[in-house]
Scaffold this active site. Sequence first.
Site, PDB file in Angstrom:
ATOM      1  CB  VAL A 161       3.562   1.355   6.251  1.00 14.45           C
ATOM      2  CG1 VAL A 161       3.248   2.127   7.534  1.00 14.45           C
ATOM      3  CG2 VAL A 161       4.301   0.073   6.585  1.00 14.45           C
ATOM      4  CE1 TYR A 162       0.805   8.526   2.531  1.00 15.00           C
ATOM      5  CE2 TYR A 162      -0.039   7.481   0.546  1.00 15.00           C
ATOM      6  CZ  TYR A 162       0.090   8.598   1.350  1.00 15.00           C
ATOM      7  OH  TYR A 162      -0.501   9.786   0.981  1.00 15.00           O
ATOM      8  CB  VAL A 163      -1.895   1.405   1.186  1.00 19.93           C
ATOM      9  CG1 VAL A 163      -3.293   0.828   1.023  1.00 19.93           C
ATOM     10  CG2 VAL A 163      -1.367   1.887  -0.168  1.00 19.93           C
ATOM     11  CB  SER A 165      -1.345   5.391   7.309  1.00 20.34           C
ATOM     12  OG  SER A 165      -1.121   6.061   6.081  1.00 20.34           O
TER      13      SER A 165
END
Length: 268
Positions: A161-163, A165
């Site tokens: 999810v971080y990547v 974003s």
Amino acid sequence: MTETPAPLALVTGASSGIGKAFAERLAADGHDLILVGRRKERLDALAAALRHAHATVTADVLVADLATDAGIDAVAQRCADRPVTLLVNNAGVAHYMPLADLPPEKAHELVGVKVVAPTMLTRAVLPGMLERGTGTVLNVAGMLAFSGPAPAAPAPSQRAVYVASLAGTVAMSQTLHAELEGTGVGVHVVCPGIVATEFHEVQGMDLSSVPRMSADDVVTAALAGIELGETVIAPGVEDASLLGRVFDADLAAFHGQSPQLASRYRRV
């Protein structure tokens, strides 16, 4: 004779790390500041230090949690009410873990801080910038935005999810920069690698032995990249043509499509 007002910068995530480094550099360059973050004590201390070091600079504090609608709305209202010259969307949160293990509330926080907040704050600041015919939006992403094709990272570095974003931030910045061409308003995104801040410590990761860029160098690169006219600014990439080839390949794939089903998907 009326004096020209100082440029006004709003920096999110200003209480530490890259955000604090931006605030310090921009104050030294003569910007008035709106410092946004969750930690009031740190923001107050930073604002006092900046006012002491730069007597002509104003530094206002706005305490807001950008993981919440109320926090985003409070900062968006400030963006709309004040003649912001430079918006630095820097606030960050990571929550590295496999998606199946990511608690819903942490997933919501991550998407709120890294996707919803930059979108809504940029939306709030644009009308004023367009009316004045000048302004800059600078988004802070990271080189992980380009890591999607990599093999799965080992724990505790799993971070789909971080990547996602960060990749979305790069794409939005590029698309919006093109959309605003000729208006006097620019949009840029800076993509550092590992930076020497407390960011990873919050994730329980000790990277003290890993070579890391300083937050000051990230700021130097970002401001220089804006001057150079770079939409995507990569502080640690010496060969800028690498990024050019990535973006050329993106466009080649985009333009290589057809309304006909590709042969590899056709049933024999």
